[in-house]
Design an enzyme around this catalytic site. Structure first.
Site: not given
Length: 399
Positions: A12, A92, A121, A176
């Site tokens: 990505d 995060r 996210d 992922s």
């Protein structure tokens, strides 16, 4: 335009680095937090610069991550929906915080992330960004279908192939992965069917039970005010301690879960996680609290757990309500100091001893063989007072 891109070097973000230059003629500053990804960071800076980034920061924040993010949620015994130890969620806010630091230092107007419009996210990154820099511009390409011409991973792989940019991701391995010091997560692709069993070759941080050690291992974990400080008597830094427990837990297949969780965005998601060291710490911490936390303090703190875990999961780390709860949790941990002995075997974490200089456990008081300063006749009035409302209710019902 200057843009700080959350960059991992994966599919990505490799696409995003090129796309940002094409779409905005942007000067892209790549940023990657070293939160314990291990070999995933090898050659990352060179890769980013090769593909057009003007700068690339690879920031070692492992000690900060362990001390200021992981261990506070461990003090809270924070588990989302009763199973998930928040391994991805807690990384995060630190990553987003550092992106804002770099945006300020570099004079960047925007940050960009590769989170999809379906997941958690995007919320976690952006809530943190806006809490720390209210005027920051956020570029979220997956929410820009008119400008971001990709429907899925196969389109992105084809895009990079057309531009001659190599990628380690292939259509044959479409799930992922996201790794940090606390855990690794696997989502998407073949895992989207919750009936499919994870591929045994997928696991990274834990040995399969068939290959786990055939003899139990007993270890001792020491805490000060709810924070782990030593393993088997050896004092370690926050990050080093967690890594040591990860290695020990790996040998015994500790910390695997396979769950379907409720995302903040409203949909259900199947996630497979490995959290070896965190699982050991969770059981050990809870065991120590059982002897040195006052009952009502513990029950009140336990009442915070669902809300606290939800706040972390949903991205509200820098929100005042999370900080308020954290202050109460930190206060509750003032006497959570001592040692816990745990036995690890074939995926299990079995507590087999706990001690504390602040222990509230009294063998004499609880013993069936000694009076211990407790007058058993006092229980008669205690029971009758607690039964009073029940007796009144029963009398009313019986006329």
């Amino acid at each position: 335009m200057k843009v700080v891109l959350a960059y991992s070097g994966g599919l990505d973000t490799t696409v995003l680095l090129t796309w940002l230059q094409e779409k905005y003629d942007a000067e892209v500053i790549c940023y990657c937090s070293n939160v314990g990804q291990e070999e995933e960071l090898d050659g990352l800076e060179q890769k980013a610069l090769k593909h057009g980034a003007v700068k690339c920061y690879v920031d070692d924040v492992q000690e900060e991550f362990a001390a200021d993010y992981i261990y506070p949620i461990m003090q809270a015994n924070a588990i989302y929906e009763g199973t998930y130890l928040l391994g991805t969620s807690i990384a995060r806010p630190l990553i987003a915080k550092r992106m804002i630091d770099i945006a300020n230092a570099e004079g960047a107007e925007a940050i960009c992330h590769g989170a999809t419009g379906k997941g958690n996210d995007q919320v976690r990154f952006e809530l943190t960004a806006y809490a720390l820099k209210p005027d920051i511009k956020v570029i979220a390409p997956w929410r820009m279908p008119a400008d971001f011409p990709f429907e899925g991973r196969s389109d992105m792989i084809k895009y990079l192939e057309e531009k001659g940019i190599p990628t380690t991701v292939s259509a044959s391995k479409p799930y992922s992965m996201d790794r940090n010091m606390l855990h690794i997560s696997f989502e998407g692709g073949i895992l989207e069917d919750p009936w499919n069993e994870p591929d045994e070759n997928m696991w990274c941080m834990t040995k399969p039970l068939s290959q786990a050690a055939d003899t139990p291992e007993t270890i001792e974990v020491s805490f000060e005010k709810g924070i782990p400080v030593a393993v088997n008597g050896e004092t370690l830094s926050p990050a080093a301690l967690l890594k040591k427990l990860n290695a020990i837990g790996c040998e015994h297949g500790v910390g695997r879960i396979d769950i379907v969780e409720n995302r903040f965005t409203g949909m259900k998601d199947r996630g497979v996680y490995e959290t070896p060291g965190g699982t050991i710490l969770h059981h050990a911490h809870r065991a120590l609290e059982s002897i040195c936390m006052d009952r009502e303090t513990m029950h009140l703190r336990d009442g915070f757990i669902p809300k606290y875990a939800e706040l972390v999961y949903n991205g509200f780390w820098f929100a005042p309500e999370r900080e308020m709860l954290q202050a109460a949790i930190t206060k509750s941990q003032e006497t959570v100091t001592g040692d816990v002995r745990v036995k690890l075997f074939k995926g299990g974490v079995h507590v087999c001893g706990r001690r504390s200089p602040y222990s509230l456990y009294s063998p004499k008081l609880v013993s069936f063989d000694e009076a211990g300063g407790y007058d058993q006749s006092d229980a008669t009035g205690f029971i009758k007072l607690n039964a009073l409302r029940l007796r009144v209710l029963a009398t009313m019902k019986n006329g």
